[in-house]
Design a protein around this motif. Sequence first.
Motif, short mmCIF file in Angstrom:
data_model
loop_
_atom_site.label_atom_id
_atom_site.label_comp_id
_atom_site.label_asym_id
_atom_site.label_seq_id
_atom_site.Cartn_x
_atom_site.Cartn_y
_atom_site.Cartn_z
N LEU A 297 -18.23 -51.15 31.62
CA LEU A 297 -17.93 -52.09 30.53
C LEU A 297 -19.09 -53.06 30.34
O LEU A 297 -19.82 -53.37 31.29
N THR A 298 -19.24 -53.56 29.13
CA THR A 298 -20.33 -54.51 28.86
C THR A 298 -20.10 -55.86 29.53
O THR A 298 -21.05 -56.61 29.74
N ALA A 299 -18.85 -56.16 29.87
CA ALA A 299 -18.51 -57.39 30.59
C ALA A 299 -17.36 -57.09 31.54
O ALA A 299 -16.41 -56.41 31.16
N PRO B 249 -9.28 -57.77 30.55
CA PRO B 249 -10.68 -57.59 30.15
C PRO B 249 -11.23 -58.83 29.46
O PRO B 249 -10.51 -59.54 28.76
N SER B 250 -12.51 -59.08 29.68
CA SER B 250 -13.14 -60.23 29.02
C SER B 250 -13.89 -59.79 27.76
O SER B 250 -14.64 -60.57 27.18
N LEU B 251 -13.68 -58.58 27.35
CA LEU B 251 -14.29 -58.05 26.12
C LEU B 251 -13.63 -58.70 24.90
O LEU B 251 -12.52 -59.24 25.00
N LYS B 252 -14.28 -58.61 23.76
CA LYS B 252 -13.66 -59.06 22.52
C LYS B 252 -12.48 -58.14 22.22
O LYS B 252 -12.54 -56.94 22.48
N ASP C 261 -13.17 -54.89 20.50
CA ASP C 261 -13.88 -53.84 21.22
C ASP C 261 -12.88 -52.73 21.56
O ASP C 261 -11.82 -53.00 22.11
N SER D 271 -8.96 -50.62 28.52
CA SER D 271 -9.02 -51.25 29.83
C SER D 271 -7.63 -51.72 30.27
O SER D 271 -7.22 -51.49 31.41
N ASP E 153 -12.79 -50.72 23.89
CA ASP E 153 -12.52 -50.64 25.33
C ASP E 153 -11.57 -51.74 25.81
O ASP E 153 -11.09 -51.66 26.95
N PHE E 154 -11.30 -52.75 24.98
CA PHE E 154 -10.39 -53.83 25.39
C PHE E 154 -9.00 -53.26 25.68
O PHE E 154 -8.47 -53.42 26.78
#
Length: 160
Positions: free
Chosen positions: A47-49, A72-75, A78, A84, A80-81
Motif C-alpha cells: 500500500l502507498t501508506a 487504512p490511512s489511504l484516501k 483509493d 484493505s 485499495d481503501f
Amino acid sequence: MTVTSQEIIVSVEKNHTLSTNEADWRGVCSRSYYAIYEDGKGFHEGLTAPGTLRAESKGGMHRDLIEQLCKPSLKRTDPDFLKSMKIGYLMKTLHDQRIKADYFRAKAIARIDADNCIAHAKGVLNELLGAHIPEAPVEHGTLPPTSPEKGCRPTLTRIK
C-alpha cells in the motif's frame, strides 16, 4: 516460494472432505488462516501508506497487521481503501478462529467453523487476486463437508 496460497487452500479443502472430528476441524481453521497470512501482509506492505494502529493496540505482528488492514490511512477514494478493510475483517475472523482452535481446546470447534474458515480464506484470496479459487475435488468414497442445514455453504454476504 514453492507453493501458492491458492494451492494451500485447495489442499486444506481437500483434507477437509476427509475430516470427521474436532481435531481435524481445528487443523482446517489454523491452516486456513496461515494460508492467507503472507498474502495479506504483502498486500499491506504494498500500500502507498500503512494502516493506523490505536494507541491502546494489543500489539503482536498478527493483530497489528489486521488492525492496520481494517483501518487504512489511504484516501477513501483509493480503490485499495475498501479492499484493505475487507481483507482485514476477513483475516480478523480467521485469526480469531485460529486462536480458538490452537489455544482453547475447551471451546468447541464444529465442522461449520471449518467450512467458514475455508470460505473466509477464499474471500481474502478473491479480494487479493480477483480470482475464483476452485473447489477441491472430492474423491470417490470420501465424505463431503456438511452443515446443520443440508447443502448449506457459508457465504461472505455480510461484508460488501
